[in-house]
Structures are given as C-alpha cells and as structure tokens.
Design an enzyme around this catalytic site. Structure first.
Site, PDB file in Angstrom:
ATOM      1  N   ASP A  35      97.951  47.749  18.496  1.00 34.47           N
ATOM      2  CA  ASP A  35      97.661  48.496  17.016  1.00 34.47           C
ATOM      3  C   ASP A  35      97.218  47.304  16.148  1.00 34.47           C
ATOM      4  O   ASP A  35      96.618  47.507  15.162  1.00 34.47           O
ATOM      5  CB  ASP A  35      99.120  49.086  16.769  1.00 34.47           C
ATOM      6  CG  ASP A  35      99.515  50.695  18.013  1.00 34.47           C
ATOM      7  OD1 ASP A  35      98.136  50.559  18.691  1.00 34.47           O
ATOM      8  OD2 ASP A  35     100.409  51.060  18.256  1.00 34.47           O
ATOM      9  N   ARG A  75     114.464  45.124  10.791  1.00 35.36           N
ATOM     10  CA  ARG A  75     113.099  45.748   9.732  1.00 35.36           C
ATOM     11  C   ARG A  75     113.899  45.517   8.101  1.00 35.36           C
ATOM     12  O   ARG A  75     112.602  44.632   7.587  1.00 35.36           O
ATOM     13  CB  ARG A  75     113.386  47.147   9.973  1.00 35.36           C
ATOM     14  CG  ARG A  75     113.355  47.873  11.817  1.00 35.36           C
ATOM     15  CD  ARG A  75     111.703  46.833  12.499  1.00 35.36           C
ATOM     16  NE  ARG A  75     111.198  47.399  13.533  1.00 35.36           N
ATOM     17  CZ  ARG A  75     110.811  46.871  13.899  1.00 35.36           C
ATOM     18  NH1 ARG A  75     110.588  45.442  13.780  1.00 35.36           N
ATOM     19  NH2 ARG A  75     110.223  47.736  15.359  1.00 35.36           N
ATOM     20  N   ASP A 132     111.202  53.583  11.773  1.00 34.41           N
ATOM     21  CA  ASP A 132     111.132  52.123  11.535  1.00 34.41           C
ATOM     22  C   ASP A 132     110.074  51.733  10.288  1.00 34.41           C
ATOM     23  O   ASP A 132     110.031  51.602   9.353  1.00 34.41           O
ATOM     24  CB  ASP A 132     110.236  51.346  12.708  1.00 34.41           C
ATOM     25  CG  ASP A 132     111.094  50.793  13.532  1.00 34.41           C
ATOM     26  OD1 ASP A 132     112.151  50.410  13.257  1.00 34.41           O
ATOM     27  OD2 ASP A 132     110.718  50.582  15.065  1.00 34.41           O
ATOM     28  N   SER A 181     106.531  51.193  25.043  1.00 33.90           N
ATOM     29  CA  SER A 181     106.351  50.731  24.256  1.00 33.90           C
ATOM     30  C   SER A 181     107.735  49.966  24.144  1.00 33.90           C
ATOM     31  O   SER A 181     108.905  50.395  24.285  1.00 33.90           O
ATOM     32  CB  SER A 181     106.152  51.139  22.592  1.00 33.90           C
ATOM     33  OG  SER A 181     106.525  51.072  21.643  1.00 33.90           O
TER      34      SER A 181
HETATM   35  N1  ARG Z   1     114.782  54.182  18.565  1.00 35.30           N
HETATM   36  C1  ARG Z   1     115.460  52.386  17.639  1.00 35.30           C
HETATM   37  C2  ARG Z   1     115.695  52.381  16.397  1.00 35.30           C
HETATM   38  O1  ARG Z   1     114.929  53.369  16.098  1.00 35.30           O
HETATM   39  C3  ARG Z   1     113.968  51.811  19.036  1.00 35.30           C
HETATM   40  C4  ARG Z   1     112.165  52.120  18.184  1.00 35.30           C
HETATM   41  C5  ARG Z   1     111.518  50.978  18.334  1.00 35.30           C
HETATM   42  N2  ARG Z   1     111.272  50.463  19.407  1.00 35.30           N
HETATM   43  C6  ARG Z   1     109.951  50.273  20.269  1.00 35.30           C
HETATM   44  N3  ARG Z   1     110.304  50.261  21.702  1.00 35.30           N
HETATM   45  N4  ARG Z   1     109.506  50.029  19.654  1.00 35.30           N
HETATM   46  O2  ARG Z   1     116.046  51.616  15.829  1.00 35.30           O
END
Ligand code: ARG
Length: 400
Positions: free
Chosen positions: A14, A94, A123, A174
């Site tokens: 990506d 993040r 995110d 993912s």
């Molecule tokens: N659901 C989790 C959160 O919102 C993880 C999201 C990211 N996960 C990923 N496999 N890209 O914090």
C-alpha cells in the site's frame, strides 16, 4: 500547492504504491518515515526500498524505547483494555507515529503528511487528530481513503511502476504489530462465528499445544511499572519482549472479540498480546492490595475512560492528561512483586506482596487471635441497610 510530502511508510505494498502515486499526482517530493515500534521488520530493507522508489529522503526512527516508556507504561498504569479486552496496542502507536511525522515535516519544511489508512478504520482518525493537534498548518493526505483502490488495481499499478509485489505467503491477513501486540484482520476472520485458523497466529502456540508443565514468573513493579522479571532488572523493551516470548510459548494472550470501531462499525478483531495480558493482570492484582477499596472501584472508571480515549484517537486531548494525573498519583504506592503461573493459555496470579500492602492478616484471619472487633459489625449493618429498609417498607405499604 503541495510540494513536499512526508509519508508514514511501512514498506508494504500500500504505502509503496503511495510513494509513486503522491509523486505523480502532486508532482511533489516525497519523504518517507518508518518507525521501529518493535514490529520486528528489517528497517534497512525498508529504507532501501524507499530510495529505490525515488524518495527524496528516508527516516528510520528507532522509537522502541520511547514507545515502551511513554506509551506502553502509561497503558499498564491504566490497565488499559478497550471494551474490557483489547490492550489498545495498535492505538498506542498512532500518536507516536503522528508526532514523528509532524516533527519530520517541520524539520523538512514539508507542507503535508500522508498515510496509508483506509476510510473504514480507527487509524485514520488517530493519526489525523494527532497531526492536526500538533500542527494545524499541515495538510493531511489520505490517498487510500480518497482513491478507493481494489487489490487488483493496486497490483496493476505496482507492476506498471516497478514496485516490488510481496510474495503472497497464502495469508490473506492484514497485520499490524508492535511491542504491545499483534493485530490480525481480514480474510476468514471477518466471519465472527468461525474460530480463527491457526495460521492467523505467530506469537502464541495454541493452548492445547503449550507445555504440560506450568511456568512461574515473578514480576517486580515500581510505581506502577514493571522493572524486573524473575529477579533480574530489565529495561522496558527487553522486559516486554521477554514476556511476549515466555507467555506466547504457553499460549497466553490470544484475544478474539467483537469491537466497536470509531466510525460505527462492529468488527471481529483478533490479537496476540502475551506481555500485555500478563502485565495488566499482574498490575491490576498488585493495585488491589495497595489501594483502598474506594480507590480500586473509582479507578476502574478512570481506566475504562483512559482506554476509550486512546482507542478513540484522543491521546492529545487534555482529558487524557487529566486522567494521567489521577492515575500517576495512585501509582506512587503500586510497588511490589507479583507471581504469575502460566499454563495452557492462562496467566493466573498466584501470589503478591508489597511494602505498601494494606492487607492485614490480623484483621482478615478467621482465627481467634484477630484484632477485628466483630461486635461493631452489628451497628454497621444497622446503618448500612437503613436506606434499603426504608425503601422496602414503603414499597410494602403501597402494595397493601
Ligand atoms: N482494531 C485495531 C485498532 O483499531 C487494530 C487495527 C489495525 N490492524 C491491522 N491489522 N491493520 O486499534
């Protein structure tokens, strides 16, 4: 006009595609930033890939220690579990990523930052709220959200622009990982009625295949944070990594739950968080022996709110700092040792001690030589039950 863009770069397909896309669409210089938050990837290879794709400059930032001390440790003090289950591992990284993006953007005189988050997840919110809070002048570009590319179209674009396509290991997941945990999404996991297949997991063994003998751990805490494991002092990163290994071998830390995303979607989320599971369990237990009943019960509300704020991308909100002030005050006494038994997927606290313990065996014992005067309980019950008795009496009277 956007002339210079700082991109949060993971090295995956990506964000690799994004380098080219941003260069073309904006005719801009792209600077990439990759943080090491303990995701165990080859940062050198990621850097080389970025330069091959023609970035102006690349920043590899080892943020493991900062992540552990400034993000994970506060989460331990807050026993942070979103909706009672998720140790907010992805969420915690993040605001740190956002801070580094803003920092590099300022240093490099960039006018925008970009990220590869989709428009469906949490995110995007976490990164954008934090970047904007730190520097409202920065433009934020979210190409994946705007562009709405399918996987096939993306691979087409990659082929056309000579972007290496990762060999598909047959895993349609993912994944996001850091010191505090591993998140696994997509594929068959999107069917909440189905048990996650074994190939979704990498940090933990299935509990039924865990050793037949339990393993005991001793964890020492100082002011709410772990400082030693089995009697050996350790730096935060080393301690967390060791615990991930040890607890993972016992199948501890698998989490499967239905999560409420910020954008209103319910999703099925699967995590592996061995160290987080053990440390939060141990820390909660230690708090119970050093804090008063009033503190323990009140703090549960504060802890839940803290986890919610962090999940919701509000790390930078003053309320988070306000809650930290309360939490840090309570942690002044949270020192001591906790013994944990790891066995077949479970981490059970089996012993705890603290110089600040409020446990008094002379009060608690059912033996005869107690200092507790049982006769005073009669008066206590009288007053404790008074409001309930008054209300019940009225209810009875109204029915007659
Ligand atoms: N659901 C989790 C959160 O919102 C993880 C999201 C990211 N996960 C990923 N496999 N890209 O914090």
């Amino acid at each position: 006009m956007v002339k210079r863009i700082v991109l949060a770069y993971s090295g995956g397909l990506d964000t690799s595609v994004l380098i080219k896309w941003l260069q073309q669409k904006y005719d801009a210089e792209v600077i990439t930033v990759t943080l090491d938050v303990g995701q165990k990837e080859d940062l050198k290879a990621i850097e080389e890939k970025a330069y091959k794709l023609g970035v102006l400059r690349h920043y590899s930032i080892d943020a493991k220690d900062e992540f552990a001390r400034e993000y994970v440790f506060p989460a331990i003090k807050a026993n942070a579990l979103y909706e009672g289950k998720y140790p907010v591992s992805t969420a915690l990284s993040r605001p740190l990523i956002a801070s580094k993006l803003a920092e590099v953007a300022e240093k490099e005189n960039a006018d925008a930052v970009a990220h590869g988050c989709t428009g469906k997840g949490n995110d995007q919110v976490r990164i954008e709220v934090s970047v904007k809070a730190l520097n409202p002048n920065l433009k934020v570009i979210a190409p994946i959200r705007e562009w709405n590319l399918t996987r096939d179209a993306e691979i087409e674009f990659a082929k056309k622009h000579g972007i290496p396509i990762p060999v598909d290991r047959g895993k349609p997941y993912s994944v996001d990982q850091n010191l505090w945990g591993r998140s696994i999404e997509c594929g068959v996991l999107e069917y909440p009625e189905k048990e996650p297949p074994e190939d979704a997991f990498e940090w933990t063994v299935p509990p039924e295949k865990a050793p037949d003998k339990p393993e005991y751990l001793s964890i020492e805490f100082e002011c709410g944070v772990p400082v030693a494991l089995n009697g050996r002092s350790m730096e935060p990163v080393e301690l967390i990594e060791s615990l991930n290994n040890i607890a993972g071998k016992h199948g501890v830390g698998r989490i499967d739950h239905i999560e409420d995303r910020l954008v209103g979607i319910k999703s099925r989320e699967v995590y592996e968080c061995p160290a987080a599971t053990v440390l939060i369990e141990a820390h909660k237990d230690l708090e119970k022996i050093v804090l008063t009943r009033h503190e323990v019960l009140f703090k549960q509300h504060i802890d839940a709110e803290w986890a919610y704020l962090v999940y919701a991308g509000l790390w930078m909100d003053p309320l988070k700092e306000d809650l930290d002030a309360f939490i840090n005050k309570t942690q002044e006494r949270v020192s001591g040792e906790v013994r944990v038994k790891l066995f077949k997927g479970n981490a059970q606290v089996v012993g705890r001690s603290s110089p600040n313990s409020l446990y008094d065996i002379h009060l608690a014992t059912y033996n005869i030589d107690t200092t507790f005067d049982q006769s005073s309980s009669a008066g206590f019950i009288e007053l404790w039950g008074l409001p309930t008795r008054v209300a019940r009496a009225l209810k009875r009277a109204r029915k007659d």
